[in-house]
Every structure is written in C-alpha cells, then in structure tokens.
Design a protein around this motif. Structure first.
Motif, PDB file in Angstrom:
ATOM      1  N   PHE A  58      80.538  62.547  15.271  1.00  0.00           N
ATOM      2  CA  PHE A  58      79.436  61.673  15.632  1.00  0.00           C
ATOM      3  C   PHE A  58      79.805  60.239  15.267  1.00  0.00           C
ATOM      4  O   PHE A  58      80.698  59.992  14.457  1.00  0.00           O
ATOM      5  N   LYS A  59      79.109  59.293  15.856  1.00  0.00           N
ATOM      6  CA  LYS A  59      79.409  57.878  15.636  1.00  0.00           C
ATOM      7  C   LYS A  59      78.670  57.387  14.396  1.00  0.00           C
ATOM      8  O   LYS A  59      77.489  57.051  14.443  1.00  0.00           O
ATOM      9  N   ASP A  60      79.399  57.330  13.296  1.00  0.00           N
ATOM     10  CA  ASP A  60      78.786  56.942  12.023  1.00  0.00           C
ATOM     11  C   ASP A  60      78.134  55.571  12.089  1.00  0.00           C
ATOM     12  O   ASP A  60      77.014  55.385  11.587  1.00  0.00           O
ATOM     13  N   SER A  61      78.835  54.598  12.686  1.00  0.00           N
ATOM     14  CA  SER A  61      78.310  53.228  12.701  1.00  0.00           C
ATOM     15  C   SER A  61      77.027  53.142  13.512  1.00  0.00           C
ATOM     16  O   SER A  61      76.092  52.423  13.140  1.00  0.00           O
ATOM     17  N   GLU A  62      76.954  53.888  14.614  1.00  0.00           N
ATOM     18  CA  GLU A  62      75.752  53.884  15.451  1.00  0.00           C
ATOM     19  C   GLU A  62      74.576  54.503  14.702  1.00  0.00           C
ATOM     20  O   GLU A  62      73.455  53.986  14.721  1.00  0.00           O
ATOM     21  N   ILE A  63      74.818  55.612  14.038  1.00  0.00           N
ATOM     22  CA  ILE A  63      73.770  56.287  13.270  1.00  0.00           C
ATOM     23  C   ILE A  63      73.281  55.392  12.142  1.00  0.00           C
ATOM     24  O   ILE A  63      72.072  55.258  11.908  1.00  0.00           O
ATOM     25  N   GLN A  64      74.224  54.750  11.439  1.00  0.00           N
ATOM     26  CA  GLN A  64      73.871  53.862  10.340  1.00  0.00           C
ATOM     27  C   GLN A  64      73.031  52.690  10.824  1.00  0.00           C
ATOM     28  O   GLN A  64      72.058  52.289  10.184  1.00  0.00           O
ATOM     29  N   GLU A  65      73.393  52.145  11.977  1.00  0.00           N
ATOM     30  CA  GLU A  65      72.644  51.012  12.530  1.00  0.00           C
ATOM     31  C   GLU A  65      71.206  51.407  12.828  1.00  0.00           C
ATOM     32  O   GLU A  65      70.272  50.655  12.531  1.00  0.00           O
ATOM     33  N   TRP A  66      71.015  52.591  13.408  1.00  0.00           N
ATOM     34  CA  TRP A  66      69.671  53.054  13.731  1.00  0.00           C
ATOM     35  C   TRP A  66      68.872  53.338  12.457  1.00  0.00           C
ATOM     36  O   TRP A  66      67.670  53.089  12.399  1.00  0.00           O
ATOM     37  N   CYS A  67      69.542  53.841  11.430  1.00  0.00           N
ATOM     38  CA  CYS A  67      68.873  54.091  10.153  1.00  0.00           C
ATOM     39  C   CYS A  67      68.384  52.788   9.528  1.00  0.00           C
ATOM     40  O   CYS A  67      67.245  52.709   9.029  1.00  0.00           O
ATOM     41  N   GLU A  68      69.222  51.770   9.547  1.00  0.00           N
ATOM     42  CA  GLU A  68      68.859  50.492   8.937  1.00  0.00           C
ATOM     43  C   GLU A  68      67.664  49.867   9.633  1.00  0.00           C
ATOM     44  O   GLU A  68      66.763  49.322   8.990  1.00  0.00           O
ATOM     45  N   ARG A  69      67.641  49.954  10.950  1.00  0.00           N
ATOM     46  CA  ARG A  69      66.506  49.401  11.696  1.00  0.00           C
ATOM     47  C   ARG A  69      65.225  50.165  11.399  1.00  0.00           C
ATOM     48  O   ARG A  69      64.157  49.592  11.221  1.00  0.00           O
ATOM     49  N   ALA A  70      65.331  51.495  11.350  1.00  0.00           N
ATOM     50  CA  ALA A  70      64.145  52.325  11.114  1.00  0.00           C
ATOM     51  C   ALA A  70      63.603  52.123   9.702  1.00  0.00           C
ATOM     52  O   ALA A  70      62.384  52.145   9.489  1.00  0.00           O
TER      53      ALA A  70
END
Length: 287
Positions: free
Chosen positions: A172-184
């Motif tokens: 999975f794309k770690d950076s994409e998941i992390q970005e969505w987590c930070e926004r949420a």
C-alpha cells in the motif's frame, strides 16, 4: 405495482408474496444470501440502501410482521447492544464483502482460474495483506470512526480505494495513507479519536481489521490480490458471485456460523408467524 415507495407500503409487501421476504440493502448482496438461504422458501429483495432497510425496522417490531431485514454491520458493530428484533439481522462484519476475505474461497477461485497457480505464494500474499492492513489502515479507520460518531460530516475514506493500493499484490502507499490521516486528524477532537481507538482495539481482540474496512475497500483488496495472482483482469461480478457461493461451503468461522444460524432461525420464525396470522388478503392473493 410497487409497494416500496413508502415504509408502510414496503411493510405490506409480504402480503403479496408466497415466499418469506428477506430485505437486503442492495442488488450485489443477493448472491451471498441466496446460497446460505438455499432450501428455504424466501425471496431476497434489495431495498435500495441501508437507510431504506432501517425504515422497515420499527414497522416490523411494532406489528411483528413476517419478514426479515439484513443490515450491514457498518461501525455499529463496535458498540453493539442487544438486537432490537430477532428478525433484524445485523452483520458481525462491516458488510457481506468482508465475509469473502478468507483464504479458502480465494484459493479455490484462483486455482479454478489458473490451475498452475503457486498456492504457497498465494497464501503467503494473503497473510501478508491481512498483516499490512492491520498496520497501515488502523489509524485511518480510527479517524473514520471518530468522525462518524462525532457527526462531523467529514469523509475520511475516499470513494476509490485504489489511490491507496501499491503496484504489487500486498503493498500500500504509505505516504498517501499518512497524508489522509493527517488531514482527518485536524478535524476531530483528541478525546473523540481516543474513544474511537478504544472501540477499534476492543473489536480487534476478536476480529481482523479487514473485517472493519468498508465493503468496497475490502473487495478492492480482494480483487487486486486475485488479479495479481492469476495475472488477468476479471469483472467484479465474476469474482463476487463465485466467492459468495463457495464461502459457505469452505469457511466455518464464528461470524459465518452465527450469521447462518441467525438467518435460518429468522426465516423459520417469519414462516410460523405468517401461518399463524393468515389473512383474507393473503388468501385472495395466493388463490
């Protein structure tokens, strides 16, 4: 004639069917329940979504009407209490797709599509996917639960889970998941997030995180695993329908056994009520 335009109209539909009506949320649910209800005199009817199904619940409860309602578990399974009615079946996993995410039916499907498939590699990939989901998606799910319970209206998970999927079958794309987590995380109170984390941790004592992923997410991961294994593109229905059929023969988890038992009991109960409360309207319709 359609009787589903209003809850009262839908609740009266049972009078015009010889079979026991089993309401499900959507058309894609039907094959999964057809198999488990095989041998029972039922008609499985999609109701057009979860909220439409839920509108029937108070009517069933108030008048003890002889039909069955099946609801996706959604995040209600995190803080579930005693069911409000024995013929309202709440899934133990987020949706029916989560019941398909099991080794045996996926292995059988891949062997059928590609007889020379490397089963050892497939099972290793399956277990790695389950493990990676646990690590990489937990915080995203916690934040999604927190926003839902807080009624913020913020949509944590995207409509297309493909944006989180890597090129390989298990990454999975770690950076994409992390970005969505930070926004949420910016839009939710820390205490609400902690409360959600406690609920998710309690759920994980008995289940996998994949069981809590929204159904379309779970299915997208199943589909990618299969396609990467057999090395060919396959339509969604050509995956969903075979898995929905074989899972009931191959998988005997607590969740599967519980769902089968509760459905069978609900249908038998509805049949007894219908026979006991036979009405002139039914007699005229069935004649």
């Amino acid at each position: 004639m359609s009787f589903s335009r209003t809850p009262l109209g839908a609740a009266a539909e049972y009078l015009f069917y010889q079979e026991i009506l089993v309401y499900v949320e959507g058309h894609t649910d039907i094959p999964f329940y057809e198999k488990v209800l095989q041998g029972y005199d039922c008609y499985i009817k999609p109701q057009g979504g979860r909220e439409e199904c839920k509108k029937l619940v108070p009517l069933l409860s108030k008048d003890n009407l002889p039909f069955v309602i099946i609801l996706d578990g959604d995040y209600e399974i995190l803080a579930r209490t005693q069911g409000e009615h024995s013929r309202v079946i709440l899934l133990d996993r987020y949706s029916f797709e989560n019941y398909l995410f099991e080794e045996q039916p996926i292995e059988q499907f891949c062997r059928h599509r590609h007889p020379r498939v490397n089963l050892e590699r497939l099972l290793s990939r399956f277990r790695k996917v389950v493990e990676n989901i646990e690590v990489q998606f937990k915080e995203l799910i916690v934040l999604d639960v927190a926003h839902r319970s807080s009624h913020t209206g913020y949509k944590v998970l995207p409509d297309r889970p493909q944006r989180f999927l890597g090129r390989g079958p298990v990454d999975f794309k770690d950076s994409e998941i992390q970005e969505w987590c930070e926004r949420a995380a910016q839009g939710i109170d820390e205490q609400n997030a902690e409360d959600a984390r406690i609920l998710v941790d309690e759920f994980l004592k008995r289940h996998r995180l994949i069981d809590l992923l929204p159904g379309h997410f779970a299915f997208a991961i199943i589909r990618r695993l299969i396609i990467k294994t057999v090395n060919r593109s396959i339509a969604d229905d050509d995956i969903t329908i075979p898995l929905s059929t074989s899972v009931w023969d191959l998988v005997k988890t607590r969740d599967h056994n519980s769902l089968k038992r509760r459905l069978h009991e609900a249908v038998r109960e509805a049949e007894k009520i219908r026979q006991a409360n036979s009405s002139p309207a039914q007699s005229n319709t069935n004649s």
